[in-house]
Design an enzyme around this catalytic site. Structure first.
Site, PDB file in Angstrom:
ATOM      1  N   ARG A  61       0.837  -1.205   0.000  1.00 21.88           N
ATOM      2  CA  ARG A  61       0.000   0.000   0.000  1.00 21.88           C
ATOM      3  C   ARG A  61       0.872   1.256   0.000  1.00 21.88           C
ATOM      4  O   ARG A  61       0.519   2.279  -0.566  1.00 21.88           O
ATOM      5  CB  ARG A  61      -0.971   0.016   1.194  1.00 21.88           C
ATOM      6  CG  ARG A  61      -1.761   1.319   1.311  1.00 21.88           C
ATOM      7  CD  ARG A  61      -3.076   1.178   2.063  1.00 21.88           C
ATOM      8  NE  ARG A  61      -2.962   0.424   3.293  1.00 21.88           N
ATOM      9  CZ  ARG A  61      -2.448   0.901   4.431  1.00 21.88           C
ATOM     10  NH1 ARG A  61      -2.001   2.136   4.509  1.00 21.88           N
ATOM     11  NH2 ARG A  61      -2.385   0.128   5.499  1.00 21.88           N
TER      12      ARG A  61
ATOM     13  N   TYR B   3     -15.386  15.552 -16.253  1.00 18.34           N
ATOM     14  CA  TYR B   3     -15.754  14.137 -16.098  1.00 18.34           C
ATOM     15  C   TYR B   3     -16.854  13.958 -15.032  1.00 18.34           C
ATOM     16  O   TYR B   3     -16.768  14.543 -13.952  1.00 18.34           O
ATOM     17  CB  TYR B   3     -14.500  13.344 -15.724  1.00 18.34           C
ATOM     18  CG  TYR B   3     -14.738  11.869 -15.606  1.00 18.34           C
ATOM     19  CD1 TYR B   3     -14.978  11.091 -16.744  1.00 18.34           C
ATOM     20  CD2 TYR B   3     -14.740  11.239 -14.368  1.00 18.34           C
ATOM     21  CE1 TYR B   3     -15.215   9.732 -16.637  1.00 18.34           C
ATOM     22  CE2 TYR B   3     -14.977   9.868 -14.266  1.00 18.34           C
ATOM     23  CZ  TYR B   3     -15.212   9.131 -15.401  1.00 18.34           C
ATOM     24  OH  TYR B   3     -15.448   7.791 -15.303  1.00 18.34           O
TER      25      TYR B   3
ATOM     26  N   ASP C  26      -6.501  17.963 -15.166  1.00 14.95           N
ATOM     27  CA  ASP C  26      -6.726  16.580 -15.579  1.00 14.95           C
ATOM     28  C   ASP C  26      -6.369  16.523 -17.069  1.00 14.95           C
ATOM     29  O   ASP C  26      -7.059  17.088 -17.909  1.00 14.95           O
ATOM     30  CB  ASP C  26      -8.203  16.225 -15.331  1.00 14.95           C
ATOM     31  CG  ASP C  26      -8.545  14.789 -15.719  1.00 14.95           C
ATOM     32  OD1 ASP C  26      -7.873  14.235 -16.611  1.00 14.95           O
ATOM     33  OD2 ASP C  26      -9.515  14.242 -15.151  1.00 14.95           O
TER      34      ASP C  26
ATOM     35  N   LYS D 135      -7.366   5.273 -19.680  1.00 13.91           N
ATOM     36  CA  LYS D 135      -7.649   5.722 -21.049  1.00 13.91           C
ATOM     37  C   LYS D 135      -6.387   5.613 -21.910  1.00 13.91           C
ATOM     38  O   LYS D 135      -5.873   4.530 -22.071  1.00 13.91           O
ATOM     39  CB  LYS D 135      -8.212   7.151 -21.013  1.00 13.91           C
ATOM     40  CG  LYS D 135      -9.239   7.388 -19.903  1.00 13.91           C
ATOM     41  CD  LYS D 135     -10.539   6.601 -20.098  1.00 13.91           C
ATOM     42  CE  LYS D 135     -11.393   6.568 -18.839  1.00 13.91           C
ATOM     43  NZ  LYS D 135     -11.777   7.861 -18.285  1.00 13.91           N
TER      44      LYS D 135
HETATM   45  C1  PLP Z   1     -12.212   8.273 -16.996  1.00 13.91           C
HETATM   46  C2  PLP Z   1     -11.848   9.603 -16.515  1.00 13.91           C
HETATM   47  C3  PLP Z   1     -11.633   9.843 -15.154  1.00 13.91           C
HETATM   48  C4  PLP Z   1     -11.837   8.777 -14.105  1.00 13.91           C
HETATM   49  O1  PLP Z   1     -10.854   7.788 -14.186  1.00 13.91           O
HETATM   50  P1  PLP Z   1     -11.090   6.242 -13.736  1.00 13.91           P
HETATM   51  O2  PLP Z   1      -9.790   5.610 -14.113  1.00 13.91           O
HETATM   52  O3  PLP Z   1     -12.264   5.723 -14.499  1.00 13.91           O
HETATM   53  O4  PLP Z   1     -11.320   6.261 -12.276  1.00 13.91           O
HETATM   54  C5  PLP Z   1     -11.230  11.114 -14.773  1.00 13.91           C
HETATM   55  N1  PLP Z   1     -11.066  12.104 -15.663  1.00 13.91           N
HETATM   56  C6  PLP Z   1     -11.285  11.915 -16.987  1.00 13.91           C
HETATM   57  C7  PLP Z   1     -11.096  13.048 -17.927  1.00 13.91           C
HETATM   58  C8  PLP Z   1     -11.680  10.659 -17.451  1.00 13.91           C
HETATM   59  O5  PLP Z   1     -11.902  10.489 -18.759  1.00 13.91           O
END
Ligand code: PLP
Length: 388
Positions: free
Chosen positions: A54, A107, A177, A202
């Site tokens: 962890r 998101y 992000d 992604k």
């Molecule tokens: C998918 C996504 C998230 C969340 O990520 P997870 O890996 O699904 O928890 C956050 N920000 C953006 C822009 C995303 O496309």
């Protein structure tokens, strides 16, 4: 080691005394202890040694080293998901009564975190349009945290990061992000941002077979977030680190292809019969085309949003007609995926709220994959023919 792909392939790889070419998967929850480790634990430096997964793990450290290099960060942390990365980061910097400046065009999971968790902690939430740079600068004044996406979801609004960073004060934390653009297309940390977050589920992993998150940025901030990652517990599994490291090796060539295909498909869709509107930062019709051209020097990405004539029903029919492009939420994989915000990511909003955000009826989001672009064009053409 300067080139992007060279760094994708080589940075961070851990070669052990066994002489493995690749980083081994250290699938272990804990590590053997001796006097050296006991000393570090007593000194309060448990996060500097291999103690318990962890806290840290060599498979994860390898990925963190690679990301750190690709995003020009001082330090990076892997997480079990993008949402673990976002929630841990926001909980680190926002205290009772603080204000966060953000946007509705973000998101869905992030919006839920703001509304369901942060609101209960009496955090004030102010929303601005990512295109409204002046409004954002005005709203920054009393904000503790500024949180936007470098390219928003689903309307693909680009942010004037440099201008906002110039107006930020010393004690404010600017978080981006960067999931939609990846470090191949944009490095927000070089533009004055403090912390960059990724959903590595992604593009970074790129094969739609992993949930993972990343935080990277200036050392002082990342250290604080790491302390809380250990407490909150959203740490990444070693086997996930292996998958992500493997995916990242091809990030350069994948994004190059996503950029090319994205651009071609956006141009193909624009002006086509049955298509009302195409949103893509690489098109001259894009609202902030000059800004996009200035900051996206390597390409405009693989995400396209378009509006189909005839509304949501026609959109659903169109998607059902596709053969190569698959209907699924999520994005950033090698395969092309298509979805509509109204019955997936933004299903929780009323018609009025969607209109306010700018999500018209018939809005479709396409994550263009790395397939041969002629096959994708043919698939779209056939899909459209059947609904005309
Ligand atoms: C998918 C996504 C998230 C969340 O990520 P997870 O890996 O699904 O928890 C956050 N920000 C953006 C822009 C995303 O496309």
């Amino acid at each position: 080691m300067k080139g992007f792909s060279t760094r994708c392939v080589h940075k961070g790889t851990l070669h052990t005394e066994i002489k493995s070419v690749n980083t081994p998967i250290f699938q272990t929850s804990n590590f053997l202890l001796s006097d050296e480790e006991y000393k570090k634990i007593i000194e309060g430096k448990s996060n500097k040694i291999n103690l318990y997964t962890r806290y840290s793990n060599p498979s994860r450290n390898a990925v963190e080293e690679k990301i750190k290099n690709l995003e020009y960060a001082d330090d990076a942390i892997t997480f079990s998901s993008g949402m673990a990365a976002i929630s841990t980061t926001l909980l680190t910097f926002l205290k009772f009564g603080d204000k966060i400046l953000t946007t509705y065009d973000i998101y869905g999971g992030t919006t839920y975190f703001l509304n369901k968790i942060l609101k209960n902690l009496n955090v004030k939430i102010e929303y601005k349009d990512p295109f409204d740079t002046e409004g954002i600068i005005d709203g920054i004044k009393d904000a503790k945290v500024i949180l936007f996406e470098s390219l928003s979801n689903p309307l693909l609004k680009i942010l004037d990061i440099e201008e906002i960073a110039r107006n930020k004060r010393e004690n404010q934390i600017f978080i981006i992000d960067n999931t939609f653009l990846t470090p191949y297309n944009l490095n927000p940390l070089k533009m004055g941002v403090d912390v960059v977050i990724h959903s590595a589920s992604k593009y970074l992993n790129g094969h739609s077979d992993l949930i993972a998150g990343i935080v990277c940025g200036k050392r002082e901030f990342v250290e604080k977030i790491r302390d809380n990652m250990i407490i909150i517990g959203g740490s990444m599994e070693p086997i996930a680190a292996f998958l992500l490291e493997r995916g990242l090796k091809t990030l350069g060539i994948r994004i190059e292809k996503h950029n090319k295909n994205g651009y071609e498909i956006a141009r193909f869709l624009e002006g086509k019969k049955g298509i009302k509107k195409v949103i893509y930062p690489g098109l001259e019709s894009y609202t902030k085309y000059q800004l996009a051209k200035k900051i996206l020097k390597n390409g405009f990405g693989g995400m396209i949003t378009f509006v189909i004539d005839g509304g949501d029903d026609k959109g659903v029919k169109f998607m059902h007609n596709l053969r190569i492009i698959k209907e699924a939420t999520s994005l950033g994989g090698v395969e092309s995926l298509i979805s509509m915000p109204f019955n997936t990511s933004h299903a929780g909003l009323t018609d009025n709220e969607k209109m306010k955000m700018g999500i018209e009826k018939g809005t479709i989001r396409l994550s263009v994959g790395i397939e041969d672009v002629e096959d994708l064009k043919e698939d779209i053409e056939n899909g459209l023919k059947k609904i005309r």
